[in-house]
Design a protein around this motif. Sequence first.
Motif, PDB file in Angstrom:
ATOM      1  N   GLY A 153     133.326  20.522  30.665  1.00  0.00           N
ATOM      2  CA  GLY A 153     133.078  19.499  31.663  1.00  0.00           C
ATOM      3  C   GLY A 153     132.054  18.494  31.160  1.00  0.00           C
ATOM      4  N   TRP A 173     130.926  16.732  36.080  1.00  0.00           N
ATOM      5  CA  TRP A 173     129.944  17.377  36.960  1.00  0.00           C
ATOM      6  C   TRP A 173     128.897  16.337  37.340  1.00  0.00           C
ATOM      7  CZ3 TRP A 173     130.918  21.684  39.317  1.00  0.00           C
ATOM      8  CH2 TRP A 173     129.905  22.279  40.075  1.00  0.00           C
ATOM      9  N   CYS A 202     136.527  21.477  36.925  1.00  0.00           N
ATOM     10  CA  CYS A 202     136.097  20.088  37.104  1.00  0.00           C
ATOM     11  C   CYS A 202     136.009  19.361  35.771  1.00  0.00           C
ATOM     12  CB  CYS A 202     134.757  20.030  37.830  1.00  0.00           C
ATOM     13  SG  CYS A 202     134.884  20.413  39.587  1.00  0.00           S
ATOM     14  N   ASP A 203     136.473  18.137  35.752  1.00  0.00           N
ATOM     15  CA  ASP A 203     136.370  17.310  34.547  1.00  0.00           C
ATOM     16  C   ASP A 203     134.974  16.728  34.399  1.00  0.00           C
ATOM     17  OD1 ASP A 203     139.299  17.251  33.770  1.00  0.00           O
ATOM     18  OD2 ASP A 203     139.386  16.515  35.831  1.00  0.00           O
ATOM     19  N   TYR A 228     133.288  25.267  37.917  1.00  0.00           N
ATOM     20  CA  TYR A 228     132.864  25.022  36.534  1.00  0.00           C
ATOM     21  C   TYR A 228     134.056  25.016  35.582  1.00  0.00           C
ATOM     22  CZ  TYR A 228     128.308  26.200  38.505  1.00  0.00           C
ATOM     23  OH  TYR A 228     127.178  26.234  39.285  1.00  0.00           O
ATOM     24  N   ALA A 276     129.122  23.813  33.576  1.00  0.00           N
ATOM     25  CA  ALA A 276     130.269  22.926  33.412  1.00  0.00           C
ATOM     26  C   ALA A 276     130.469  22.575  31.938  1.00  0.00           C
ATOM     27  CB  ALA A 276     130.069  21.659  34.242  1.00  0.00           C
ATOM     28  N   ARG A 318     142.552  22.603  29.548  1.00  0.00           N
ATOM     29  CA  ARG A 318     141.735  21.973  30.590  1.00  0.00           C
ATOM     30  C   ARG A 318     142.598  21.641  31.816  1.00  0.00           C
ATOM     31  NH1 ARG A 318     137.522  22.620  31.891  1.00  0.00           N
ATOM     32  NH2 ARG A 318     137.573  20.650  33.032  1.00  0.00           N
ATOM     33  N   ASN A 339     129.106  15.759  31.923  1.00  0.00           N
ATOM     34  CA  ASN A 339     128.108  15.533  32.958  1.00  0.00           C
ATOM     35  C   ASN A 339     127.956  14.045  33.260  1.00  0.00           C
ATOM     36  OD1 ASN A 339     126.144  17.992  33.868  1.00  0.00           O
ATOM     37  ND2 ASN A 339     127.194  18.417  31.939  1.00  0.00           N
ATOM     38  N   ARG A 385     142.142  23.037  35.613  1.00  0.00           N
ATOM     39  CA  ARG A 385     142.075  22.131  36.762  1.00  0.00           C
ATOM     40  C   ARG A 385     143.105  22.537  37.816  1.00  0.00           C
ATOM     41  NH1 ARG A 385     144.098  17.706  34.771  1.00  0.00           N
ATOM     42  NH2 ARG A 385     142.328  17.436  33.372  1.00  0.00           N
TER      43      ARG A 385
END
Length: 849
Positions: A611, A588, A585-586, A582, A606, A456, A613, A460
């Motif tokens: 990711g 969304w 990002c950690d 997508y 995501a 991850r 939400n 990023r």
Amino acid sequence: MRALRRFTVRASLPEELLPLSHLVTNLRWSWHAETRDLFEALDPELWRTCNGDPVKVLGEVSAERLATLARDRRFVRRLQDVVDDLEEYLSAPHWYQSLGEGAPATVAYFSAEFGITEVLPQYSGGLGILAGDHLKAASDLGVPLIGVGLLYRAGYFEQGLSADGWQLEHYPSLDPHGLPLKLLRQPDGTAVVINVPLPEGRTLFAHVWRAQVGRVSLLLLDSDIEENTPAERGVTDRLYGGDEDHRLRQEMLLGIGGVRALRAYCQLTGTPAPEVYHANEGHAGFLGIERIRELTESHGLSFPEALQAVRAGTVFTTHTPVPAGIDRFPRALIERYFAGFGVPLDQLIPLGAEADPAKFNMAHMGLRLGQRANGVSRLHGHVSRGMFNYLWPDFDESDVPISSITNGVHAPTWTARELVEMGTQVTSQGDPVDVEGPVHFDGVDRIPSGELWSTRRMLRGRLVEEVRRRLRDTALSRGAAESEVGWTDGAFDPDVLTIGFARRVPSYKRLTLMLRDPERLRALLLDPERPVQLVIAGKSHPADDGGKQLIQQMVKFADDPEIRHRIAFLPGYDIGMARYLYWGCDVWLNNPLRPLEACGTSGMKAALNGGLNLSIRDGWWDEWFDGQNGWAIPTADGIADPERRDDLEARAIYELLSSQVIPRFYETDRDGVPSRWVEMVRHTLRETGPRVLATRMVRDYVQQLYVPAAGSSRAMAGSGYGAARTEAGWRARLLDRWSTVRVAHVEATGAGDTPEIGSTLALRAEVELPGLTPSDVQVQAAYGRVDDADGLHEVTTLPMAHEHTEGSRHWFSATLPLERTGAFGYTVRVLPHSEHLADPAELGVVASA
């Protein structure tokens, strides 16, 4: 000086490399990593400068390089392996081939836009991306789908920013010969030409381009051809452009021309004619009118008879949660364009009728032409039943015949390759497509937390590199000098919590909600120990100045030198940019005005990448938020003042970030891994991932809509459309007599004065059916919880059996179980009944006690 015409000159491929031309024209390369690797190997630097467009690469790679590769036996073997893999993919049986004879031989899928790849820019936003994922998933499942759309010579638009942050639109001139397309041709080599009649004796002509999306063909109609006058050549100029007259001609070409293109394609290729026609939104509604015209001319059916046959095989999907989003044309314009089309105007106009008699409503026509209709999430189905309830005025909202199938996304397109190779989409339950019931990607449980976290972080970091590159290019395009853009080299940080927000920019999506308290946002961005960074993107419709103002407001905030290394608005949002967002990002963020988000698939993409939400409970998130896959933003439903509502919901976002999201991200164990965060990532990949798959969505469409529609279509077409003729006659007779249908008397026995749970209630009803028979109707007992106003809730219906008849009076009976305590109520209602009805509410009539 401007060129009169543009076209693409490609290198001549050596014989050993000829299979490359087969690979490049099948868009499976857009989601198949090994094929993309092969194209990259042609010339890695050229692949980078062409932004991963293999058509451009083949157009620009040198003859010397091709000659070298042709002599490279390892490359030629690798090429053959990829070609063999594609051939196996195209020919091997998949899930759909296991369904047997009941499944339709061909399904036609009509949409105004298709988002397959950024190389083929024929999409504006979610509707097109959804349509593209639908085709890809259908290909993976072996569904015999044919897509139908338009080829826009300028696409939607390319987005830029002015120096003061105002959206700028650029319309590129697309050369179809430089796209992964083939012109549909007759056996003698001439182009197939489709025609659509226009007023004043004019004709709209179009060529048909074919894109191959795996196993699925996509037909795109193009009006920019010599046979047309300048006005008609511009019909397919750009997506969602022009005035009402222009849009109507586009939608006529899509629906009417699309059916005619299908006929030509099927005849030329030997493909079975479609049994099911799926209209993805109202733009394609005229496909039903063309099919009605065909049947009246070829089989001598009347308009009502042809309507029955067409409705049976038509599926309509609405994506619109508000009436303002529906295409509506002046009735006079419809009358002008269809005056000589070949269908009676007095039959056509009622299909699009609405409260305003001067308007023709495309969604209403879609619902009246489609025997089966659906929304795109469970909540959107509920919203749609309420929104269109007035078309079924005598029915409760819950009885409106609009179902729901929640959208999905195509995992191979949107998931980072590294995550797939780690096993995040592996299940011990077998092929997810074949599993009945919930599926779990439990392969992710075998991945160590440290490895999952490092992947991850790598993703990023990849996003940060892309953000820096785009920030620099954007600053230069807005007038900055080279000496002023050095700051972009240090913008963003691969170790900082990264939040993404990217989507179209209509007002209800509330792009600037995060700016309600700018100082609080600034404090979050600049926190010295636990900062956050925000990547934002999105396009406003060219005619939507309100949306452009929102973008400008966001850009001006992000331009502040104090915070520009932590927040960025990136212009040029497309599929290529979206993947980086997508992947990297950690969190969304999605904060629409509930319930105006029909589904919203960006958060799904995501989630497939781990990711989490942070979203208002709208669309799909209302359905699949489970407390461990992210955070639900509390809504201020019921607050009438929109400003106060925005303030309350913005405050809720700040509170969630400060108290839950940020602490969890930065709380690490002795190995530097935020273990609680990683477990949420793992849970999201395991539990949410399988739910959001487009293969799940398409399988739902096949089982719930396509297969039943194919059965209905065959039944109507049997015996020379005898069933369609009979059904049309039955409907006319029933509707003519329905006003006399009455529930004359209802009596109940057996429960006593104080009924107890477990007992039963014997119900008997006397029903008057002048001119009809008991077989024409279904009499139902409806019962459930009753409120203080005698309204029924949590209703169960039970068919009542016919007992005997005296003239036009008929007696029906049923036994109701008393299965729960509390206030109980019942009623009796009469509905039309025919084996050809998909839903008893279909005709919009009911008689209640």
